[in-house]
Design an enzyme around this catalytic site. Structure first.
Site, PDB file in Angstrom:
ATOM      1  N   TRP A  57       0.962  -1.386   0.150  1.00  0.00           N
ATOM      2  CA  TRP A  57       0.190   0.255  -0.062  1.00  0.00           C
ATOM      3  C   TRP A  57       1.200   1.347   0.065  1.00  0.00           C
ATOM      4  O   TRP A  57       2.053   1.613   0.939  1.00  0.00           O
ATOM      5  CB  TRP A  57      -0.920  -0.213   1.212  1.00  0.00           C
ATOM      6  CG  TRP A  57      -1.647   0.910   1.478  1.00  0.00           C
ATOM      7  CD1 TRP A  57      -3.192   1.598   0.085  1.00  0.00           C
ATOM      8  CD2 TRP A  57      -1.513   2.345   2.247  1.00  0.00           C
ATOM      9  NE1 TRP A  57      -3.501   2.732   0.642  1.00  0.00           N
ATOM     10  CE2 TRP A  57      -2.571   3.368   1.854  1.00  0.00           C
ATOM     11  CE3 TRP A  57      -0.297   2.790   3.348  1.00  0.00           C
ATOM     12  CZ2 TRP A  57      -2.068   4.631   2.315  1.00  0.00           C
ATOM     13  CZ3 TRP A  57       0.018   4.513   3.629  1.00  0.00           C
ATOM     14  CH2 TRP A  57      -1.327   5.686   3.299  1.00  0.00           C
ATOM     15  N   GLU A  98      -2.927  -3.625  -1.703  1.00  0.00           N
ATOM     16  CA  GLU A  98      -4.317  -2.756  -1.488  1.00  0.00           C
ATOM     17  C   GLU A  98      -4.484  -0.889  -2.041  1.00  0.00           C
ATOM     18  O   GLU A  98      -3.692  -0.358  -1.609  1.00  0.00           O
ATOM     19  CB  GLU A  98      -3.761  -2.885  -0.345  1.00  0.00           C
ATOM     20  CG  GLU A  98      -4.792  -1.737   1.481  1.00  0.00           C
ATOM     21  CD  GLU A  98      -4.239  -1.556   2.152  1.00  0.00           C
ATOM     22  OE1 GLU A  98      -3.774  -2.350   2.771  1.00  0.00           O
ATOM     23  OE2 GLU A  98      -5.436  -1.420   3.395  1.00  0.00           O
ATOM     24  N   LYS A 100      -6.625   2.335  -1.834  1.00  0.00           N
ATOM     25  CA  LYS A 100      -7.112   2.856  -1.234  1.00  0.00           C
ATOM     26  C   LYS A 100      -8.393   4.587  -1.850  1.00  0.00           C
ATOM     27  O   LYS A 100      -7.577   4.782  -3.557  1.00  0.00           O
ATOM     28  CB  LYS A 100      -6.354   4.312  -0.045  1.00  0.00           C
ATOM     29  CG  LYS A 100      -7.528   4.534   0.469  1.00  0.00           C
ATOM     30  CD  LYS A 100      -6.015   5.217   1.403  1.00  0.00           C
ATOM     31  CE  LYS A 100      -6.700   5.394   2.637  1.00  0.00           C
ATOM     32  NZ  LYS A 100      -5.551   5.771   4.054  1.00  0.00           N
ATOM     33  N   ASP A 131      -9.340  -3.783   2.254  1.00  0.00           N
ATOM     34  CA  ASP A 131      -9.562  -2.612   3.628  1.00  0.00           C
ATOM     35  C   ASP A 131     -10.720  -2.169   3.577  1.00  0.00           C
ATOM     36  O   ASP A 131     -10.886  -1.252   2.872  1.00  0.00           O
ATOM     37  CB  ASP A 131      -8.149  -1.225   3.835  1.00  0.00           C
ATOM     38  CG  ASP A 131      -7.717  -0.994   4.532  1.00  0.00           C
ATOM     39  OD1 ASP A 131      -8.766  -0.741   5.787  1.00  0.00           O
ATOM     40  OD2 ASP A 131      -6.987  -0.956   5.080  1.00  0.00           O
ATOM     41  N   HIS A 134     -11.218   1.893   3.309  1.00  0.00           N
ATOM     42  CA  HIS A 134     -10.699   1.684   2.212  1.00  0.00           C
ATOM     43  C   HIS A 134     -11.460   2.688   1.319  1.00  0.00           C
ATOM     44  O   HIS A 134     -11.117   2.842   0.292  1.00  0.00           O
ATOM     45  CB  HIS A 134      -9.327   2.039   1.944  1.00  0.00           C
ATOM     46  CG  HIS A 134      -8.053   1.249   2.406  1.00  0.00           C
ATOM     47  ND1 HIS A 134      -6.660   1.151   1.947  1.00  0.00           N
ATOM     48  CD2 HIS A 134      -7.963   2.668   3.677  1.00  0.00           C
ATOM     49  CE1 HIS A 134      -5.836   1.851   3.168  1.00  0.00           C
ATOM     50  NE2 HIS A 134      -6.088   2.185   4.334  1.00  0.00           N
ATOM     51  N   HIS A 158      -8.277  -6.748   5.038  1.00  0.00           N
ATOM     52  CA  HIS A 158      -7.582  -5.327   5.980  1.00  0.00           C
ATOM     53  C   HIS A 158      -9.359  -5.295   6.614  1.00  0.00           C
ATOM     54  O   HIS A 158      -9.624  -4.125   6.620  1.00  0.00           O
ATOM     55  CB  HIS A 158      -6.130  -4.501   6.183  1.00  0.00           C
ATOM     56  CG  HIS A 158      -6.753  -3.471   6.967  1.00  0.00           C
ATOM     57  ND1 HIS A 158      -6.177  -2.745   6.729  1.00  0.00           N
ATOM     58  CD2 HIS A 158      -6.478  -3.722   8.254  1.00  0.00           C
ATOM     59  CE1 HIS A 158      -5.399  -2.404   7.967  1.00  0.00           C
ATOM     60  NE2 HIS A 158      -6.064  -2.535   8.729  1.00  0.00           N
ATOM     61  N   ASP A 166     -11.246   6.925   6.989  1.00  0.00           N
ATOM     62  CA  ASP A 166     -10.665   5.765   7.118  1.00  0.00           C
ATOM     63  C   ASP A 166     -10.584   5.163   8.514  1.00  0.00           C
ATOM     64  O   ASP A 166     -11.102   4.797   9.097  1.00  0.00           O
ATOM     65  CB  ASP A 166      -9.473   7.051   8.060  1.00  0.00           C
ATOM     66  CG  ASP A 166      -8.110   6.197   6.872  1.00  0.00           C
ATOM     67  OD1 ASP A 166      -7.806   5.276   6.480  1.00  0.00           O
ATOM     68  OD2 ASP A 166      -6.342   6.464   7.391  1.00  0.00           O
ATOM     69  N   ASP A 168      -7.894   1.960  10.807  1.00  0.00           N
ATOM     70  CA  ASP A 168      -7.691   1.474  12.611  1.00  0.00           C
ATOM     71  C   ASP A 168      -7.936   1.715  13.484  1.00  0.00           C
ATOM     72  O   ASP A 168      -7.548   2.210  14.259  1.00  0.00           O
ATOM     73  CB  ASP A 168      -6.832   3.072  11.759  1.00  0.00           C
ATOM     74  CG  ASP A 168      -5.927   2.759  10.044  1.00  0.00           C
ATOM     75  OD1 ASP A 168      -5.262   1.448   9.959  1.00  0.00           O
ATOM     76  OD2 ASP A 168      -5.010   3.380   9.463  1.00  0.00           O
ATOM     77  N   ASP A 198      -6.053  -5.105  12.421  1.00  0.00           N
ATOM     78  CA  ASP A 198      -5.218  -3.777  13.027  1.00  0.00           C
ATOM     79  C   ASP A 198      -5.606  -3.330  14.508  1.00  0.00           C
ATOM     80  O   ASP A 198      -6.608  -3.411  15.066  1.00  0.00           O
ATOM     81  CB  ASP A 198      -4.879  -2.188  12.527  1.00  0.00           C
ATOM     82  CG  ASP A 198      -6.267  -1.523  11.934  1.00  0.00           C
ATOM     83  OD1 ASP A 198      -6.758  -1.554  12.924  1.00  0.00           O
ATOM     84  OD2 ASP A 198      -6.767  -1.012  10.983  1.00  0.00           O
TER      85      ASP A 198
HETATM   86 MN   LIG Z   1      -5.346  -1.556   5.131  1.00  0.00          MN
END
Ligand SMILES: [Mn+2]
Length: 290
Positions: A57, A98, A100, A131, A134, A158, A166, A168, A198
């Protein structure tokens, strides 16, 4: 890892660009970095006897509307070709790319878009990594899994929890996580996916974050396995959408927690409510002394 380019202060990130930079020295640095990462992943795979996922990424993009969209994507394509030109045993390493939709600081143009990587992966026989943070906030990865698996033997995820725009945040046992896991069950894909989580949120205890996230993913998979998917498919095929809705809603108040507790007992791990004090004790006795 996904880093916001605004905070991605590495000296070899120039004007928010890495593998797609117009500057050959910058591209070469990140090509060498990518090759080194794959070498390490291959070593992990070899030593551990399990396939290591190497996911690519990059934060590349522009804040305002660009004059040239094609050029950076051509550079990215060539850089990836170079990184992936080193061949390893696929038992050791699985390569993924990956995409986004956008990032802070690169609001107008993301070089590594979903379309770019989906095509790149398909053409080069590597994996796409989706993800969950994303995409557009109204777009869900659970809806993408069946399409991806019709054309690919494997898929990387992910699994994260987006807030606003976003990923995370530590995943919660929420509707989309359940839907995603249930799709994996319905598509008979449990042996075909790499599930990555994550734990970036440093405002909470790191170990607790890990435990909560891992257990939530496991809970979601268990929820998917407990869903009467064949029965629901029959109802859908006979256009009985009312029954689908009624059953999916009433499932929510079935005693799922009892099955989860039994799952924990059979795996000889603590049931909910019994692990947190272990972590607070560890924080007090070990972590606080570092
Ligand atoms: Mn990711």
């Amino acid at each position: 890892l996904d880093f916001n380019p605004t905070f991605f202060s590495h000296r070899n990130v120039k004007n928010n660009m890495t593998l797609s930079s117009p500057d050959k020295d910058i591209r070469d640095f990140w090509i060498a970095h990518g090759k080194a990462c794959r070498k390490i992943a291959n070593y992990f795979g070899e030593e551990l006897g399990i396939t290591a996922l190497d996911d690519i990424w990059i934060p590349d993009g522009t804040k305002d509307v660009p004059a040239d969209r094609l050029g950076p994507r051509q550079h990215l394509k060539e850089s990836l070709d170079e990184i992936l030109s080193v061949k390893y045993d696929r038992k050791n390493i699985a390569d993924a790319v990956e995409g986004k939709v956008f990032g802070i600081g690169v609001e107008s143009y993301t070089v590594g878009s979903h379309e770019f990587y989906m095509n790149y992966a398909a053409k080069n026989g590597i994996m796409c990594l989706l993800d969950t943070g994303h995409y557009h906030p109204t777009e869900v990865v659970s809806d993408k899994i069946s399409s991806m698996l019709l054309f690919n033997d494997s898929l990387a995820l992910h699994v994260s929890r987006p807030v606003r725009w976003d990923s995370d945040h530590v995943i919660k046992f929420d509707d989309e996580l359940k839907e995603l896991a249930t799709e994996l069950v319905r598509c008979n894909a449990l042996g075909k996916v790499f599930i990555g989580l994550d734990f970036f949120d440093a405002s909470i205890n790191r170990i607790a974050a890990w435990v909560i996230g891992m257990r939530n993913m496991q809970k979601a998979l268990l929820y998917g396995l407990l869903t009467p998917n064949r029965h629901l498919k029959e109802a859908q095929d006979s256009a009985d959408f009312t029954r689908v809705l009624q059953q999916l809603e009433e499932m929510k108040t079935l005693p799922f927690g009892d099955v989860w507790a039994e799952f924990c007992k059979r795996n000889e791990v603590p049931v909910d409510g019994q692990w947190y004090s272990v972590i607070t004790d560890y924080e007090k006795d070990v972590l606080s002394k570092r």
